[in-house]
Every structure is written in C-alpha cells, then in structure tokens.
Design a protein around this motif. Structure first.
Motif, PDB file in Angstrom:
ATOM      1  N   GLU A 144      -2.736  -7.930 -14.612  1.00 31.88           N
ATOM      2  CA  GLU A 144      -1.681  -7.824 -15.630  1.00 31.88           C
ATOM      3  C   GLU A 144      -2.148  -8.377 -16.966  1.00 31.88           C
ATOM      4  OE1 GLU A 144       0.826  -6.096 -15.388  1.00 31.88           O
ATOM      5  OE2 GLU A 144       1.433  -5.947 -13.294  1.00 31.88           O
ATOM      6  N   MET A 161       0.815  -1.218   0.000  1.00 29.85           N
ATOM      7  CA  MET A 161       0.000   0.000   0.000  1.00 29.85           C
ATOM      8  C   MET A 161       0.849   1.269   0.000  1.00 29.85           C
ATOM      9  SD  MET A 161      -3.038  -0.984  -0.299  1.00 29.85           S
ATOM     10  CE  MET A 161      -4.024   0.469   0.031  1.00 29.85           C
ATOM     11  N   TYR A 170       0.098   4.762  -2.045  1.00 30.19           N
ATOM     12  CA  TYR A 170      -1.320   4.915  -2.386  1.00 30.19           C
ATOM     13  C   TYR A 170      -2.012   5.739  -1.317  1.00 30.19           C
ATOM     14  CZ  TYR A 170      -6.119   4.069  -3.700  1.00 30.19           C
ATOM     15  OH  TYR A 170      -7.415   4.250  -4.076  1.00 30.19           O
ATOM     16  N   TYR A 186      -3.608 -13.161  -3.639  1.00 31.78           N
ATOM     17  CA  TYR A 186      -3.049 -11.849  -3.999  1.00 31.78           C
ATOM     18  C   TYR A 186      -2.437 -11.895  -5.397  1.00 31.78           C
ATOM     19  CZ  TYR A 186      -0.142  -7.701  -4.088  1.00 31.78           C
ATOM     20  OH  TYR A 186       0.440  -6.521  -4.470  1.00 31.78           O
ATOM     21  N   TYR A 187      -1.607 -12.903  -5.611  1.00 29.61           N
ATOM     22  CA  TYR A 187      -0.932 -12.954  -6.903  1.00 29.61           C
ATOM     23  C   TYR A 187      -1.877 -13.392  -8.017  1.00 29.61           C
ATOM     24  CZ  TYR A 187       3.449 -11.699  -4.810  1.00 29.61           C
ATOM     25  OH  TYR A 187       4.429 -10.985  -4.177  1.00 29.61           O
ATOM     26  N   GLU A 201      -5.428   1.581 -11.366  1.00 25.32           N
ATOM     27  CA  GLU A 201      -5.901   2.698 -12.188  1.00 25.32           C
ATOM     28  C   GLU A 201      -4.909   2.788 -13.332  1.00 25.32           C
ATOM     29  OE1 GLU A 201      -6.555   6.354 -10.076  1.00 25.32           O
ATOM     30  OE2 GLU A 201      -7.565   5.329  -8.430  1.00 25.32           O
ATOM     31  N   VAL A 221     -13.694   6.944  -5.738  1.00 19.81           N
ATOM     32  CA  VAL A 221     -12.669   7.125  -4.703  1.00 19.81           C
ATOM     33  C   VAL A 221     -13.145   8.049  -3.584  1.00 19.81           C
ATOM     34  CG1 VAL A 221     -10.607   6.583  -6.040  1.00 19.81           C
ATOM     35  CG2 VAL A 221     -11.626   8.850  -6.240  1.00 19.81           C
ATOM     36  N   ILE A 263      -1.330   4.004 -12.837  1.00 22.77           N
ATOM     37  CA  ILE A 263      -1.293   5.232 -12.038  1.00 22.77           C
ATOM     38  C   ILE A 263      -1.263   4.878 -10.550  1.00 22.77           C
ATOM     39  CG2 ILE A 263      -2.537   7.347 -11.456  1.00 22.77           C
ATOM     40  CD1 ILE A 263      -3.749   7.237 -14.265  1.00 22.77           C
ATOM     41  N   SER A 264      -2.032   3.889 -10.181  1.00 21.97           N
ATOM     42  CA  SER A 264      -2.031   3.497  -8.767  1.00 21.97           C
ATOM     43  C   SER A 264      -2.499   2.051  -8.626  1.00 21.97           C
ATOM     44  CB  SER A 264      -2.929   4.416  -7.937  1.00 21.97           C
ATOM     45  OG  SER A 264      -4.283   4.121  -8.208  1.00 21.97           O
ATOM     46  N   THR A 265      -2.151   1.479  -7.511  1.00 15.90           N
ATOM     47  CA  THR A 265      -2.581   0.117  -7.176  1.00 15.90           C
ATOM     48  C   THR A 265      -3.053   0.115  -5.728  1.00 15.90           C
ATOM     49  OG1 THR A 265      -0.849  -0.753  -8.595  1.00 15.90           O
ATOM     50  CG2 THR A 265      -1.874  -2.305  -7.094  1.00 15.90           C
ATOM     51  N   ALA A 266      -4.151  -0.542  -5.508  1.00 17.89           N
ATOM     52  CA  ALA A 266      -4.630  -0.608  -4.124  1.00 17.89           C
ATOM     53  C   ALA A 266      -5.275  -1.960  -3.869  1.00 17.89           C
ATOM     54  CB  ALA A 266      -5.634   0.505  -3.856  1.00 17.89           C
ATOM     55  N   GLU A 267      -5.133  -2.413  -2.636  1.00 18.33           N
ATOM     56  CA  GLU A 267      -5.808  -3.630  -2.213  1.00 18.33           C
ATOM     57  C   GLU A 267      -6.964  -3.180  -1.344  1.00 18.33           C
ATOM     58  OE1 GLU A 267      -3.158  -6.460  -0.485  1.00 18.33           O
ATOM     59  OE2 GLU A 267      -4.784  -7.616   0.401  1.00 18.33           O
ATOM     60  N   THR A 268      -8.168  -3.498  -1.750  1.00 22.17           N
ATOM     61  CA  THR A 268      -9.318  -3.002  -1.006  1.00 22.17           C
ATOM     62  C   THR A 268      -9.834  -4.088  -0.063  1.00 22.17           C
ATOM     63  OG1 THR A 268     -10.844  -3.664  -2.721  1.00 22.17           O
ATOM     64  CG2 THR A 268      -9.969  -1.464  -2.869  1.00 22.17           C
ATOM     65  N   ARG A 326      -3.540 -10.240  -8.941  1.00 18.04           N
ATOM     66  CA  ARG A 326      -2.581  -9.401  -9.654  1.00 18.04           C
ATOM     67  C   ARG A 326      -2.329  -9.935 -11.066  1.00 18.04           C
ATOM     68  NH1 ARG A 326       1.074  -5.118  -7.822  1.00 18.04           N
ATOM     69  NH2 ARG A 326       2.140  -4.647  -9.734  1.00 18.04           N
ATOM     70  N   SER A 366      -0.202  11.784  -8.231  1.00 22.46           N
ATOM     71  CA  SER A 366      -0.795  11.875  -9.573  1.00 22.46           C
ATOM     72  C   SER A 366      -2.285  11.561  -9.573  1.00 22.46           C
ATOM     73  CB  SER A 366      -0.065  10.934 -10.534  1.00 22.46           C
ATOM     74  OG  SER A 366      -0.136   9.608 -10.071  1.00 22.46           O
ATOM     75  N   TYR A 374      -4.351  13.286  -7.901  1.00 23.22           N
ATOM     76  CA  TYR A 374      -5.027  14.539  -7.552  1.00 23.22           C
ATOM     77  C   TYR A 374      -4.719  15.620  -8.580  1.00 23.22           C
ATOM     78  CZ  TYR A 374      -5.459  12.340  -2.973  1.00 23.22           C
ATOM     79  OH  TYR A 374      -5.747  11.478  -1.954  1.00 23.22           O
ATOM     80  N   ASN A 384       3.961  -1.176  -5.427  1.00 26.42           N
ATOM     81  CA  ASN A 384       2.852  -0.979  -6.356  1.00 26.42           C
ATOM     82  C   ASN A 384       2.777   0.442  -6.905  1.00 26.42           C
ATOM     83  OD1 ASN A 384       1.742  -3.568  -6.418  1.00 26.42           O
ATOM     84  ND2 ASN A 384       0.717  -3.256  -4.468  1.00 26.42           N
ATOM     85  N   ASN A 435      -6.158   0.850   4.876  1.00 27.90           N
ATOM     86  CA  ASN A 435      -7.271   0.811   3.940  1.00 27.90           C
ATOM     87  C   ASN A 435      -8.511   1.513   4.504  1.00 27.90           C
ATOM     88  OD1 ASN A 435      -8.800   0.021   1.675  1.00 27.90           O
ATOM     89  ND2 ASN A 435      -7.471  -1.760   1.475  1.00 27.90           N
ATOM     90  N   TYR A 489     -10.455  10.167  -1.392  1.00 31.16           N
ATOM     91  CA  TYR A 489      -9.438  10.368  -2.416  1.00 31.16           C
ATOM     92  C   TYR A 489     -10.005  10.945  -3.699  1.00 31.16           C
ATOM     93  CZ  TYR A 489      -6.718   7.559   0.817  1.00 31.16           C
ATOM     94  OH  TYR A 489      -6.082   7.098   1.947  1.00 31.16           O
TER      95      TYR A 489
END
Lengths: 246, 625
Positions: free
Chosen positions: B64, A77, A80, B56-57, B244, B174, B618-623, B60, A84, A86, A245, A116, B178
């Motif tokens: 990809e 995490m 994150y 997880y993988y 993203e 978001v 642009i970004s990676t997140a685990e929710t 992922r 970029s 924003y 990440n 999270n 965010y």
C-alpha cells in the motif's frame, strides 16, 4: 526390661527406640496418612479433571483456529486470478476465479487459487445443523474442488471435506451463539445485509456481493464431552476478519 | 555397639512419610510439567498465528505504501512515478527495489546468503528456472538489471516489510497457469502485459512495444516480502504478497480517438488543412516535450475496422484536396497561377519540375506523371520529379492506398505509383512551411521550429500510418468509461462543475487544481469570439461546435453521444492539449478553414485530473515462497 541410659548414644533416642509403636500411634499415623494421601489424591483428581478440561479446550481452540486460518486464507485468495487478468477470459472459464459466488450468514461459496498451485478451486464453506450419519454435527464443512469449464453454479460437488465439529449453532436467535457464522462489511466498515443469502446469478445479488470488502468469521465450538470440572459443556468462541483482495 | 544400635533404630523410624512425600512431589511435578508444556504449546500456537498475521499485514502495508508513492514524481517527497522500470525484468533497469531495513539491519534482496534474498525473481525473467514454486538462487546477470534502490518513506515506523520489488508484468511472470493469453503460446513469454481499461492484454509488440504506444497502460507487479523478527526461528514467518497495479489514468491510442462515425469524417476541405493533430507528447503548456514520460501515439485512432476505413478515406480525401490545390495554384517556379496564390507548403507539394510531384487521377507512373491535374500544366512526360519524397521528415513516407468503400474509382490513380496523391505524407512539416526557394525536384523550405504537420505523431498500425487501431474493440468505450468513473467520483467535490453551455465561465481549473466540467445541455457551441479555457476534464453530452471562438483545454475532452458530432469550423482557435475522445457514432467535421486549431497529445495533461487517484489493483495474490 529396663535399659540403662547410654551416655554415648543419647538418652532420648534410646528411649524412643525403646518405646516402639503402640496401636494408638499406628492408628493416628494411618489417619494422618489417609488424610494426607486423600488430600493429595483429591488434588491430583482435580488436576486431572482440570487437565482433561484444558485438553478439550485446547482441542477446541486448535479446531477453531485451524478453521479460521483456512477460511482467512481462502478469502485472501478469492477472486485470483480474475477475469481481468486475461485477454479473453471466456475462452477457458476454469482459469477464471469469480471470487465470492454465494454468501449467506452460514455459507460462503467462493472461487480462487486457494492452494496456490496454479489451479482455480471452487470452495464451499457451510454450516451443517445436523447429519444423521454424523454425530459430530452441528458442524462446519469445507470442500474444495478444481474448477471446470462451467459457470460457478455448475461446478462438481466434492465428496471429500474437512469438518469442524460440535459447532455451537450460529445465529442471533435464542439458543444460538449470538452471532452469524459469517458477517459481511463494505469498504467503509458498514455491515452488508445479505439476508438469508445472495449469489451472483442476479444483478441485484451481484451488486450486494460486489459491495462486500471484508468478511468476519465468528465461530463458537462446544466440547463433545462434559467438562469434568464444571459438569457442563465447555465453549470456545473465536473470530477473525479477512479483507478480500479483489 | 551403641552407635550401631542408634543407626538401626534411625532407619526404622523413617517410615513411609518420605516415600509418600516423594511420590506426591513427583506426581505434582509431572502434572505441573504437563500443564506447562500444554501452556507452552498454546503460547507457541498463538505466537505463530500472530507472527503469520503480522507478516501478512506488514507485506500488505508495504504494497500500500508503494501503491501510494508511485502516484507522485520523485520531485514530491517519497515519489516514485518517474523512477519506475521502463523495461522488463532481466533487462537493464528492469527492477526497482524499495528497501525497509530495521535499525542496524542490512536488507539485500540480491544477496543469496541473506535471509531476505529475493528467491522469487528468477521466475519473472528469462533465467531458465523451471516455472513453479522452486526457489531462486540467482539474480539476473545483465549489467545494471536493477535500478538504484529506494527506501521506505516510513523508515522508523513499525511497518515490518523488508523489500518491495517493482517490475513490469510479462506473460512469464504468471506462466504456466495464468498467462494473459491463457495458452502462453501466442507471444513470447517476455511480452509486456498491458491494461486496456477493462482487461489485461499482451502488447502487440512492433516498433514500440510500450503499452502506452499502443493505447494501453503498463501493468506493474509489486512484490512484497515481509519476515517476522524471528525469521528462521520458532516463531518466524515469511509472507510474499503481490499486487498487479495499473495507473488510474488512460493512455489513448490516438490524439483523437473515436469509434466509427455515423458519417464519413471530414478532416479538411480544400488545400492544406489549417488544423493540426499531433500525437507526439506535449507538456502542460502545449510545447513539444523534450523528455516525455510517455510514448508518441498516432494522431488518429479508432477501435473498429469500419472506423479505420472511414479515417483512411477521409485522409485520402485530404491528400487529394491538397494535391489538387497545389497543382492548380503553383507553377514549377513557385509562382501562383489561375488566380491562386502559391504558398510554400503548396509549392513543396507541387514540386519544381515541369511535371507535378503528385497526380490525382490517371495511370501515370513515377517519373512520367500523368496529366490529370486540374491546372493542366504538368501534363506530358516528367523527369522523375514525382519522387514522392518525404522531404526528410520523420513520418511514414506515404502508405499503401486501398479504397475503404470497396467501390472502384476508375479515375483514381494507382496507389502503387509513388506519384499518386495517396502517397502524400500528411505528417510532413513541410506542408506548413513558411518560406521556400527553388530546389532539385522540390523546393527547399523553411519549416516552423516545432515541425508541426497536419497529422503527425507516432506510427499507426494501419495502411495509413496516421491511424492506429488497437486490438481491443472497446478502447474508446473503455476510455470514456474511465473518464466517466472519474467524473462520478468527483461529484460534490469543489472542483466539479455541472454547468449549462450558456452559463460557462471563461476558465475552469488550474494546473494544480484541475476541474471536472460537465455540460448539462446537449451541445457546447462556442461562437461569437467566446473563449473557454481550462485544465481537467470537459464532458460534452451531445455535440461540440467551435465557430469563431477559442477553446483552450488542457486535459481530456469527451463527446459522449453516439448521435452527436464534433465540428471545428471557420474561425476556430486554440487547442485541446491532451486527448479528444469521441463516442462511436458521433460525426467528425474538422473544416479546412479552421484557423490554427491544434489537437496535441499530452499524457501530462491527461494525467492531471487523475492525480489524486490511487493505482488500481488488478489482482492480489499470496505466493508460496
């Protein structure tokens, strides 16, 4: 007194009953019992020692695994939400995670929404060789504090931390574990040399940190008591790799 | 009696051995059980850890896979590029799922009873769900909210994800923490999120809220669910990961995108410019696209107020020159005068009434066109001929003039007067009419089938609708930076050419193998009937000059020097089909006498050199779902 054999009961049984326990028989019996009991208790004692040793090792494993899990999650995490994401990231720095802020062989300072929960945290994971007030060190501590509107080096310091105790000193020198607590790799899997530590406050440091794409965590723990079986301190080593990440 | 005696004697003989044996057995059993339990606990911990990692993988790996597949059109194996949602989640076609069921398994992310139900989607559209971690129980009620599902290209392989959801990013996705604008208040939550090359921006909305109509890229969210085989069981684990992503290419805001120039841009000299800038999407061969994968953009764009003012002034000068030329060359019946020939386009500008349609000076008002034209033939009271009609074209029908220099011109006509030359629509294809017959107020003209005009395309956002100025002030630099990154990663590749302008080959690259050509000296000057053509990227460090020569380039042409210039002069032929990016500060001179040079927008041609590059994460997140 002489007994007459009774055909119905059988001669042998009647004779044994009639014979009784002699002192010699008793002593032999006690001896055998003592031997058997001794053997059994010897095994029980060994089992107990083994059990105790295994329990300590299990505890070590769990501690190590918890630390690795937590650190891997933190690293996943890190960064994150990024700047970029924003349109005007400078308007509220507390909502921007810088990712890796400082890295060294024994410390990582990072920022990310590690819980999270929609908040960015400044997370500090570091090795503590000794602490006069803490007999459980050498140890690795992790603290997380909500980021405030300030630069990454001016975040508040949390007095609360979690601790992984009795860490075998990391490093490659004599008497150390043979590996650094944190090792860094670029996108091609080549090691990134961070020296004694770099941070993002300088362009050169930023370049080094930008090159880091993967972090390997190497943790060795010692039991805090001697292994009752071997008499030494049991050691558990565990490692995990986390890809960044951002 | 004897039997009883035997029984009594037997009991006495049993002794302690049995008890001891039982006790020992019990003890050993307890120890064994403890060890088994300990071992089992350890095994479970290991299994859970492994399951978590596997999920997880797996998630992922799915991300990809899709990140790779969305590069290619569906005509390629596994390609998804032309199947991506074109609207936001909750609207028709706003969501695309890619499913990856195991053998014999059903994966239905829309089935609330399924273990693989998409319990996060309600936070991405206006479902009324409270923002946060609450699990969703519903899917959109809008008909056709979901595009036909696609399937994993890796079916049969161990990739263990269950589904990937592809959707446009909006501010809602978001919220509340965010939002792109941080406050979540400056625009509706369902505003699209775009990528300007450096950061995410909210779409400005307007007539076309698409990101690519506003000089930006669409940001897509890829959401992946992976669940281990024992999901719900002791060792099951679920992971929901999000990327993203944005396409590696660029979407310029104008067919010619520039910063403020060091000098006033010249977009034409006398009469109707021969050069044409067209912001409508074109195909790779330069034809007008009938079903484009991108939106039309303005013919001209700049990233600064100064640049917009310069372009407005330059365009007004073009208008004035056209009106002057038309009024001096054409009589009301379409015949020439003053020794000039009256072309159909000029007659269309002049009009068929005694009063000219447009004036360039004076204070006349619509219907009473003033005298001030150079030929003096349209003085006096008109009959309403100065209608300022746009002739039925699809342009903006003129604009509100303002003097970008801030210097009042006492002789200029009032732009509020529809007869004022500033209201001449430069996106009218009638300007390039090939024949004309007299008509009411204006002649009836025949225009080329492709309806080209000097400056045409999507609507800009400035007073002059030919001009677009993005909210981001770095759009030109960001575009140039993206191209520079592409160039730097192409060095040492077979399709990379660093070449002196004096040693150019006639052609570089093909549509299937685009080239990256970097001019090593400052100026690329094409003259003496030279011909240069190619596909890909053409980088010019200093200046681009075309004199009596032909440039046919499909892709991106970049002029990188802030002190350089672009001059398309007499005898220039050919086209740039893609985009021309001009560094802020460089001068621009598109002479009127250029013969049929075209600058047409083509996202297809722009994407060509980026074809092998993956979507940018642009970004990676685990929710936590």
């Amino acid at each position: 007194m002489k007994r007459t054999p009774n055909p119905a009961a059988g001669v042998t049984a009647t004779n044994k009953v009639a014979q009784g326990y002699t002192l010699l028989e008793m002593l032999i019996s006690l001896l055998i019992l003592a031997i058997v009991t001794g053997a059994v208790f010897e095994q029980i004692n060994a089992m107990q020692k083994k059990s105790s040793a295994e329990a300590m090792k299990l505890d070590l494993n769990q501690q190590a695994r918890e630390f690795l899990d937590q650190t891997v999650r933190d690293l996943h995490m890190a960064g994150y939400p990024s700047a970029s994401m924003y349109s005007n990231p400078l308007s509220s720095p507390s909502k921007v995670a810088a990712g890796l802020v400082l890295v060294s062989p024994t410390q990582i300072l990072l920022e990310g929404d590690v819980n999270n929960d929609g908040n960015v945290y400044s997370v500090n994971i570091y090795y503590k060789a000794s602490d006069p007030g803490d007999p459980n060190c050498p140890c690795v501590r992790r603290s997380a504090v909500g980021k405030v509107d300030a630069d990454s080096f001016s975040q508040p310091t949390s007095l609360v931390y979690t601790e992984t105790e009795h860490v075998f000193p990391p490093g490659t020198a004599s008497g150390q574990s043979g590996e650094d607590l944190f090792a860094y790799y670029d996108q091609n899997g080549n090691a990134v040399d961070v020296g004694s530590g770099v941070d993002i406050s300088t362009p050169a440091g930023k370049d080094v940190i930008t090159a880091i794409k993967t972090v390997k965590i190497n943790l060795s723990l010692l039991t805090n008591q001697r292994d009752p079986e071997s008499g030494g301190f049991a050691r558990t080593s565990m490692s995990a790799t986390s890809r960044l990440n951002y | 009696m004897a039997k009883n005696l035997v029984k009594t004697q037997g009991r006495k003989e049993r002794g302690m051995a049995l008890l001891l044996a039982l006790f020992a057995l019990l003890l050993l059993s307890a120890i064994g059980l403890f060890m088994v339990l300990s071992s089992d606990t350890e095994t479970r911990i290991d299994a859970n850890y492994a399951s978590s990692l596997r999920s997880y993988y797996a998630a992922r790996s799915g991300l990809e896979e899709i990140r790779d597949r969305i590069k290619y059109p569906s005509s390629s194996p596994g390609g998804l590029a032309d199947l991506l949602p074109q609207d936001i989640p909750g609207n028709p076609g706003g969501v695309l799922y890619v499913l990856n069921p195991a053998g014999g398994e059903t994966v239905d992310p829309t089935d609330a009873g399924s273990p693989y139900f998409d319990d996060q989607l309600c936070h991405d559209y206006n479902s009324g769900a409270v923002a946060g971690d609450a699990k969703c129980t519903v899917v959109p009620s809008t008909p056709n909210w979901m595009l036909p599902a696609q399937y994993s290209a890796a079916a049969g392989t161990p990739l263990g994800y269950k589904w990937i959801r592809i959707s446009m990013k909006t501010n809602r996705a978001v919220q509340p923490n965010y939002c792109v604008d941080q406050s979540c208040l400056t625009a509706p939550l369902d505003t699209r999120v775009c990528w300007d090359g450096q950061a995410e921006q909210l779409s400005p909305g307007g007539a076309n809220p698409s990101c690519d109509a506003n000089g930006m890229q669409t940001v897509y969210m890829l959401t992946s669910l992976a669940a281990s085989a024992q999901s719900g069981g002791p060792n099951g684990s679920r992971k929901l990961l999000r990327f993203e992503v944005v396409a590696p290419s660029i979407r310029p805001p104008g067919a010619l995108t520039m910063g403020a120039a060091s000098a006033m841009p010249v977009l034409g000299s006398t009469g109707i410019p021969a050069i044409a800038l067209d912001g409508r999407p074109h195909t790779l061969d330069g034809a007008l696209a009938t079903s484009a994968s991108c939106s039309a953009i303005a013919p001209l764009a700049t990233d600064s107020v100064t640049g917009s003012a310069q372009l407005e002034q330059a365009l007004d000068l073009v208008r004035k020159n056209i009106v002057d030329k038309a009024n001096s060359s054409c009589k009301a019946d379409g015949t020439g005068q003053n020794g000039n020939s009256c072309t159909p386009g000029l007659w269309w500008v002049r009009g068929t009434n005694s009063a000219t349609r447009f004036i360039t000076s004076g204070s006349g008002t619509s219907g009473t066109s003033g005298s001030g034209t150079s030929d003096g033939s349209s003085s006096g009271s008109g009959d309403g001929g100065s209608s300022g009609s746009d002739g039925g074209h699809d342009g903006d029908g003129g604009h509100d003039h303002h003097d970008p220099t801030g210097i009042a011109d006492s002789s200029a006509c009032d732009p509020a007067n529809s007869a004022c030359y500033t209201n001449l629509d430069l996106s009218a294809p009638e300007l390039f009419a090939t024949s004309a017959v007299t008509g009411v107020n204006i002649p009836a003209v025949t225009v080329p089938s492709d309806r080209i005009a000097p400056f045409t395309g999507g609507l800009g956002n400035q007073a002059d609708a030919s001009i677009y100025q993005p909210g981001s002030s770095d759009v030109v630099n960001n575009g140039i930076k993206a191209v520079s990154n592409l160039v730097s990663t192409s060095i040492d590749q077979p399709n990379y050419y660093a070449v002196s302008s004096s040693a150019l080959a006639p052609s570089y690259g093909t549509s299937s193998d685009p080239a990256v050509v970097v001019i090593t000296d400052s100026t690329l000057s094409l003259q003496n009937n030279a011909v240069l053509s190619g596909y890909g990227v053409l980088v010019i460090p200093g200046a681009l000059e075309i004199n009596d020569a032909t440039l046919n380039w499909n892709g991106i042409v970049v002029v990188k020097s802030s002190t350089g210039h672009v001059t398309i002069n007499s005898g220039a032929k050919g086209s740039i089909n893609g985009v021309l990016l001009v560094q802020p500060g460089a001068a621009l001179n598109l002479q009127n006498s250029a013969t049929s040079f075209r600058l047409t927008y083509s996202c297809e041609a722009i994407d060509l050199p980026f074809g092998s590059k993956p979507f940018k994460i642009i970004s990676t997140a685990e929710t936590s779902y």
